[in-house]
Motif scaffolding. Sequence first.
Motif, short mmCIF file in Angstrom:
data_model
loop_
_atom_site.label_atom_id
_atom_site.label_comp_id
_atom_site.label_asym_id
_atom_site.label_seq_id
_atom_site.Cartn_x
_atom_site.Cartn_y
_atom_site.Cartn_z
N GLU A 630 0.82 -1.20 0.00
CA GLU A 630 0.00 0.00 0.00
C GLU A 630 0.86 1.26 0.00
O GLU A 630 0.54 2.23 -0.70
CB GLU A 630 -0.94 0.00 1.21
CG GLU A 630 -1.94 1.12 1.17
CD GLU A 630 -3.05 0.95 2.21
OE1 GLU A 630 -3.86 1.88 2.35
OE2 GLU A 630 -3.10 -0.11 2.85
N LYS A 634 0.96 4.15 -3.01
CA LYS A 634 0.78 5.58 -2.82
C LYS A 634 1.99 6.37 -3.30
O LYS A 634 1.85 7.45 -3.87
CB LYS A 634 0.50 5.88 -1.34
CG LYS A 634 -0.86 5.41 -0.86
CD LYS A 634 -1.18 5.89 0.55
CE LYS A 634 -1.49 7.36 0.59
NZ LYS A 634 -2.02 7.79 1.91
N LEU A 655 -6.65 0.67 -5.93
CA LEU A 655 -6.87 1.33 -4.64
C LEU A 655 -7.23 0.35 -3.54
O LEU A 655 -7.05 0.65 -2.36
CB LEU A 655 -7.95 2.40 -4.78
CG LEU A 655 -7.61 3.56 -5.74
CD1 LEU A 655 -8.77 4.53 -5.83
CD2 LEU A 655 -6.34 4.28 -5.30
N ARG A 691 -8.91 4.72 3.36
CA ARG A 691 -7.62 4.68 2.68
C ARG A 691 -7.76 5.03 1.18
O ARG A 691 -6.84 5.60 0.59
CB ARG A 691 -6.95 3.32 2.85
CG ARG A 691 -7.59 2.16 2.12
CD ARG A 691 -6.74 0.89 2.31
NE ARG A 691 -7.18 -0.22 1.49
CZ ARG A 691 -8.14 -1.07 1.81
NH1 ARG A 691 -8.76 -0.94 2.99
NH2 ARG A 691 -8.48 -2.05 1.00
N ASP A 694 -8.33 8.85 1.11
CA ASP A 694 -7.06 9.53 1.40
C ASP A 694 -6.13 9.52 0.20
O ASP A 694 -5.46 10.52 -0.11
CB ASP A 694 -6.37 8.88 2.60
CG ASP A 694 -7.10 9.14 3.91
OD1 ASP A 694 -7.97 10.03 3.94
OD2 ASP A 694 -6.81 8.43 4.90
N THR A 695 -6.08 8.38 -0.49
CA THR A 695 -5.19 8.28 -1.66
C THR A 695 -5.64 9.22 -2.76
O THR A 695 -4.82 9.93 -3.37
CB THR A 695 -5.16 6.83 -2.19
OG1 THR A 695 -4.68 5.97 -1.15
CG2 THR A 695 -4.25 6.72 -3.39
#
Length: 710
Positions: A630, A634, A655, A691, A694-695
């Motif tokens: 992960e 990112k 994602l 998550r 956020d990405t």
Amino acid sequence: MNTAIGPLHELARLYGVQTAYYNVLHQRRPASVNTLLSILKALGSSLERLEDIPSALRTRRKELWQHILEPVTVAWDGNLSSLSLRLPASVAEATLVCHLTMEDGECREQSYPARDLKTLETAELEGMKYEVKELRWKDMLPPGYHRLSVRIKGVTAETLVISAPSRFYHPPEGEAHRSWGVFAPLYALIRKRGWGSGDLSDLQALVSWIGDMGGNIVGTLPLLASFLDDNSDPSPYIPASRLLWNEFYLDIMSVPELENCPGARAFLASDSLQKEIEALRNTPRVDYYGIMIKKRQVLEELCRCLFATPSKRLDAFFRFIENNPTVEDYAGFRATRERHGASWQAWPQPLSEGIIEEGDYDESIKHYYLYTQWLMHQQMNSLLGTVQSSNVTLYLDLPLGIHPDGYDVWRERDSFVTGVTAGAPPDTVFTRGQNWGFPPLHPERIRHQGYRYFIAYLRHHLKSAGALRIDHVMGLHRLFCIPEGMSASEGTYVRYHPDELYAILSLESYRSRTVVVGEDLGTVPHYVRPMMKNHGVHRMYVMHYELASADTRKIIKPVPADSIASLNTHDMFPFAAVWDGTDIEQRAALGLINRATANREKRLWEERKRALVRLLQGKGFLDNTPASVEEALKACLAFLSASDAAVMLVNLEDLWLEARPQNIPSTTDDIYPNWRNKAGYRLDELCQIPRIIDTLRMVNQIRKRREPSR
């Protein structure tokens, strides 16, 4: 044999067939005699055996020299400054009378004494002398498709003049600068009350969400009409037609007839149908056939309700059909196919020759296909309304391929080459080459038709697309053709006329205000990308491809400013599988690479991954601790986001660290279930996963900076 090779190669060149090519490793690969003979015959040469070459060569030379004008001429930026005419020397003293009929009907005329024209070349063929003369048209031309005829001594020749901007459409400065968005196959999108696959309402929801997140573009796979019978290949890259949409993507619950159709509402509410739909939702993969059967049952009832009573909706339906004759022709084809069999090539004459009359099909089935195309037209318009209100560009995909038993090949058969299929030679990713199984466009016949079919299917896409990806853009220049019965490694390239195809794309992109993207992955000739750049065609930058051939001393090249940048494509394993190396193991397990190759690729990938980590750490996208998948994802997305790329595209599946590829080229259903994987989460769930949010926020923040981070 040896004495025939020289004339065979000359004949091949006259037909635009390459006698050799250089592969991705820059190794020269000559085409075999059998390959050349087979392709030349498919293109129309009167060849059966080597002994026929001298006669076929004479015929081809004569054919070319007897055409006064090329069938198509390009006037970049309206400048028709140099036009070549092939004239018999016997008329060199005559006067040429030129008539130019503009697209709007205006006519212009100019005359030129042939002796005053510059001679570019002379030749003698079977006792007849020819001269190539240069004609310089005096006026600038407006953009459009014009017809120029030249008359000399009672003989008239004509050419289609394409007057086009030399650079493709680009949005006004700043309007689409440093854009970002997502890519997702529409069939993979799922929702709580859906039918087990995505539909146009799901695409609308995705557009709205990405717009709310600050994104500017949403891309998906081709949405074109397809065969979804039992055992049909669901690949979006071999559609039944490039001229029509796929009713599989209709949202049944948004069809207006549902409100006043008790039979359809009762069927939808029935326990039996609801159980079947629930089962379709719960399958791990998209069941195209099962879903289409159930959707069709409802749609047929809705169609009957529409036809049962006069209404404004029915009047609108008839107006749509009247204004779209191709839809009616297509509906007749599909209805005839259901009565006479899946392959039109096995139909009795005159059906197989393109002549269909009432009585050759069930009228109610034709109504179904007419109705569903009308609904697709309406729901696509609804989607475009959401696209505009969300300030998002819809990024569509124009496939190179077409189903050999589809509507387009049946109706436009003269536009295609039979006896060969298109594909790609072996490269570093697809080591055995690829046979795509569809007939290529005929490079000469489409010119003599004024590119009618090419323009038609291009316009079909440009009505909806704010950006359009041209699948395998090298196909505008040349296409790898494989004779029937031969392996993918035994093909060679056939050349097209790129100036003419680029001119059409440029003109149409301006008229529709659509950005054009060329898919330039794989074996790319050295002249393709410079031509794309000269004409303002965006290229693709795919990190997976860059890493696959990278030197660890310079692990990755700068991202070009004219590119659409992404980590991968639909033909590659997702990021998580590549990062962990499980893609190599799966390719080996499927027999696509041997164990020795797999071990070598593993070693190379570990070296490249270490070099990539060092690069990402040096740029501040990773810290010095070992990176999780992960964190690596990112960091790589941040790297692409900070680049000069015009557009940065996130594969939605990355994602949630999806490991299953949507498609593994060169595999069949018995090896891998291509084009069937559902998304790991429902669309309404994706919007709530921290998550993922956020990405995407990180991507948006980096892309919105004034200047890219070098």
